[in-house]
Design an enzyme around this catalytic site. Structure first.
Site, PDB file in Angstrom:
ATOM      1  CG  HIS A 168     -57.686 -59.812   5.318  1.00 36.15           C
ATOM      2  ND1 HIS A 168     -58.866 -60.167   4.702  1.00 36.15           N
ATOM      3  CD2 HIS A 168     -57.984 -59.663   6.634  1.00 36.15           C
ATOM      4  CE1 HIS A 168     -59.834 -60.222   5.622  1.00 36.15           C
ATOM      5  NE2 HIS A 168     -59.321 -59.928   6.795  1.00 36.15           N
ATOM      6  CG  HIS A 183     -58.035 -62.157  -1.044  1.00 33.32           C
ATOM      7  ND1 HIS A 183     -59.268 -61.979  -0.471  1.00 33.32           N
ATOM      8  CD2 HIS A 183     -58.283 -62.580  -2.306  1.00 33.32           C
ATOM      9  CE1 HIS A 183     -60.207 -62.311  -1.343  1.00 33.32           C
ATOM     10  NE2 HIS A 183     -59.638 -62.675  -2.458  1.00 33.32           N
ATOM     11  CG  HIS A 234     -57.816 -62.711  10.556  1.00 37.52           C
ATOM     12  ND1 HIS A 234     -58.981 -63.438  10.459  1.00 37.52           N
ATOM     13  CD2 HIS A 234     -58.094 -61.487  10.048  1.00 37.52           C
ATOM     14  CE1 HIS A 234     -59.922 -62.678   9.905  1.00 37.52           C
ATOM     15  NE2 HIS A 234     -59.408 -61.489   9.653  1.00 37.52           N
ATOM     16  CD  GLU A 235     -56.141 -58.312  10.041  1.00 34.26           C
ATOM     17  OE1 GLU A 235     -56.259 -57.909   8.872  1.00 34.26           O
ATOM     18  OE2 GLU A 235     -57.117 -58.439  10.806  1.00 34.26           O
TER      19      GLU A 235
HETATM   20 ZN    ZN Z   1     -60.257 -59.817   8.665  1.00 37.30          ZN
END
Ligand code: ZN
Length: 703
Positions: free
Chosen positions: A490, A493, A486-487
């Site tokens: 980011h 991104h 998940h991290e």
């Molecule tokens: Zn998050």
């Protein structure tokens, strides 16, 4: 003092930054990585003072420019301003979260109102706004490209939403409110860290830890040693209501003690009492919203999100809550049967949920969590799982760098290269928990990508994995594996950002959109080719047996009623605190009753499933960032579920798919409207059905 900082004081410090200050000039390290080995506690305050003064002077020059406003002499000049403040601010606030100390904490509290005042001095400057407004009105006639027009629009919205159009006396009131709120939010965060550390459960006797595996017991002994409690065991509290150890502990009394310590955080009178702070923060935010012309803080905050209105958020949460709670009740009945089957003789309570859920899962899917851990060694998960998926999708590669300074020995640095071998940025993995780190997991930037400034991204992922004693392997839970993916979503991104202006860089997107790319990246954690590549036994190197893999995948929908209900309860609490006017905010002593009533009203008050965060330890919303925005996770999950569907339909883990996601969406940062980006990538408007199916909330799964 919790009032607007006198800005003259800041200006007086302008020339005061010694040349030896590590923030005085841009870093000369690769990718402008901050020179962590040269930064000391005493360097921050003078750098902040000089940085604010510098940016004030730069903005004054822009505002006072006798030439008419042009894109270059106003917008670009603003984007170039504040470099020193940026350098010190990014380091300081990153470390305030991940490796704080009393000096940083004290300064943080002093700085919060000063920085709020600094921001107001810029955004409430009538001359500056007049220039931005003039450009905004003629933005389509200036011959600008799409990103430039977008920059004008975003900057204009920042001014208007910050109160640029208010009358002078209202602006003064606003400045005071902003400074007070910023100060209180900082106090709240610091008190929460203290409350969580103080709430850690001290266990005298190893026998009480029955059920915990040897690794977890060793970590608890280590944590006790770190606190000067050698010979005892400390179970540190994670951010959430639920605590991982609740799964394993067989002694019901210890489970109850642990959950009670978690749920009580911040509710008790004394040094860690958060009730006064949360009610004051909620009231001041509501007052500020009124001043800006909105009925509530939620109305104000949501206007600039993709959701737009509280009504839209309420409608979605109301659609999800009843089936989620119904699911949780069915799951509770299953757990009660398991308790009864072993002659437990008690009624299921919140402290029992995780423990019996694990038993039911073990029976139903014939595996338990502890069987998986040996296949999830931390470094393998990161390099052969998280990185591997990114290499397959985007062609990027990673090289560990041990020659660069870090702020803590546990931090690992990797250089990231694009498919053609060109440098892309730096990625830092800071995975271990420590008392100086706030709870939870998050991504942040140390350097933002910008073509204007010639900067490449430096990003960090923070997790809170308990550190095993020296020489022992770090074996992750499946949850932690998922969090790492998940991290890293980011991080991608941030790393793929390919924009000109810093304001539009990377994860600077609406907060109900920012969780979407990170959630999509979770899909690769269980993608067969990826899982097969990283899930290898830490001792033998043997792959995870296919039978276990199949069970893991089959069990994914298990316990979704609980997970969705605890999440929705927190999201609804957040809305309850922020959809009210100042007069409706309760006094501190009534905060608990307010919380209870809000959960009742929303139909999510179900004792065995406490909200994922209770108000006093809900850092997302009272520490700042996600106020009225905690719904964002499930809101973005609609886009996530649609996109996962898209990847599946297009053949999954393929370069073409990764490139499409990167080029159409990830690389754009905030330079294009968020929902336009989604439609460009997905090819249609969002559809809620895939989310309902995934969460077991659809009509089809009700049978
Ligand atoms: Zn998050």
């Amino acid at each position: 003092m919790l009032v607007g900082a006198p800005l003259q004081d800041v200006a007086a410090d302008e020339a005061a930054l010694p040349a030896g200050n590590p923030f005085a000039t841009p870093s000369t390290l690769p990718y402008r990585l901050p020179p962590f080995d040269r930064i000391g506690n005493d360097d921050y305050a003078p750098a902040f003072a000089a940085g604010m003064a510098q940016q004030r002077a730069e903005m004054a020059a822009i505002a006072g420019n006798p030439a008419p406003a042009t894109f270059d002499n106003t917008l670009v000049a603003m984007e170039r301003s504040g470099r020193l403040l940026d350098r010190v601010g990014l380091v300081f606030f990153n470390l305030a979260s991940s490796d704080t100390n009393p000096a940083i904490q004290k300064l943080e509290e002093q700085l919060a109102p000063q920085l709020a005042a600094h921001r107001d001095a810029i955004l409430l400057d009538p001359k500056l706004f007049a220039r931005v407004d003039a450009l905004y009105r003629q933005r389509d006639k200036l011959g600008l490209n799409a990103e430039q027009v977008r920059l004008i629009e975003r900057q204009h919205i920042s001014f208007v939403r910050a109160g640029a159009r208010l009358a002078p006396e209202r602006k003064n009131r606003l400045r005071k409110l902003n400074a007070r709120i910023a100060g209180l939010e900082t106090q709240y965060e610091q008190r929460l860290l203290a409350a969580s550390n103080a709430g850690a459960l001290v266990v005298d006797d190893r026998a009480q830890l029955a059920g915990m595996d040897a690794g977890a017991i060793a970590a608890a002994a280590e944590a006790a040693k770190a606190r000067g409690l050698s010979g005892k065991y400390v179970i540190a509290l994670q951010n959430t209501s639920g605590q991982p150890a609740l799964t394993d502990l067989t002694r019901r009394d210890l489970r109850q003690r642990l959950l009670a310590a978690s749920l009580r955080r911040g509710w008790q009178a004394g040094a860690t009492d958060e009730r006064g702070l949360i009610t004051r923060i909620a009231r001041l935010r509501a007052e500020r919203a009124r001043l800006l012309g909105y009925p509530s803080h939620a109305a104000y905050a949501l206007e600039d999100a993709t959701a737009r209105t509280p009504a839209a958020v309420n409608a979605m949460l109301a659609q999800l809550a009843p089936p989620a709670v119904a699911n949780a009740r069915r799951e509770a009945a299953d757990l009660q049967r398991a308790i009864d089957a072993e002659g437990g003789g008690f009624k299921l309570a919140a402290a029992d949920w995780a423990h019996y859920a694990e038993k039911v899962r073990t029976q139903r899917y014939a595996f338990d969590e502890s069987q998986m851990r040996p296949y999830f060694e931390m470094r393998h998960v990161l390099e052969d799982g998280v990185f591997y998926a990114a290499t397959r999708l985007y062609g990027i590669t990673f090289k560990r760098r041990t020659d660069l300074p870090v702020y803590h020995p546990d931090v690992q640095v990797y250089e990231v290269f694009d498919a053609a071998g060109s440098p892309l940025g730096l990625f830092m993995a800071d995975y271990y928990a420590r008392p100086s780190k706030r709870g939870g997991a998050w991504m942040n930037n140390y350097v933002d990508q910008s073509h204007l400034l010639g900067t490449r991204p430096v990003v960090v992922n923070n997790l809170n994995v308990p550190k095993p004693p020296a020489g022992q392997p770090t074996l992750l839970s499946f949850d932690e594996v998922n969090t790492a993916f998940h991290e890293f979503g980011h991080a991608l991104h941030g790393l793929f950002s390919d924009v000109t202006y810093p304001l539009l860089s990377g994860t600077n997107v609406p907060r109900d959109f920012v969780e979407y790319p990170s959630q999509v990246n979770e899909m690769w954690a269980t993608w067969p080719e990826v899982l097969a590549h990283y899930a290898r036994h830490y001792q033998t190197g043997a792959p995870m047996p296919q039978a276990l893999v199949d069970k893991v995948l089959a069990a994914q929908k298990f316990n979704q009623g609980y997970a969705t209900t605890e999440y929705l309860a927190a999201a609804l609490l957040d809305q309850a605190w922020h959809q009210i006017g100042p007069a409706q905010v309760p006094q501190a002593a009534q905060a608990e009753a307010f919380e209870h009533a809000a959960l009742q009203r929303a139909g999510v008050a179900f004792d065995p499933v406490p909200p994922r965060y209770r108000s006093t330890y809900f850092a997302h919303i009272f520490g700042g960032g996600y106020a009225a925005g905690y719904y964002s996770y499930i809101w973005s999950e609609v886009l996530d579920a649609d996109s996962v569907d898209w990847f599946r339909r297009h053949g999954g883990l393929r370069r073409e798919n990764g490139d499409a996601f990167r080029n159409k969406l990830l690389s754009k940062g905030g330079s294009v409207d968020a929902m336009t980006l989604f439609r460009d990538f997905y090819g249609a408007a969002p559809d809620i059905k895939p989310l309902l199916e995934r969460r077991g909330l659809g009509a089809a799964s009700d049978t």
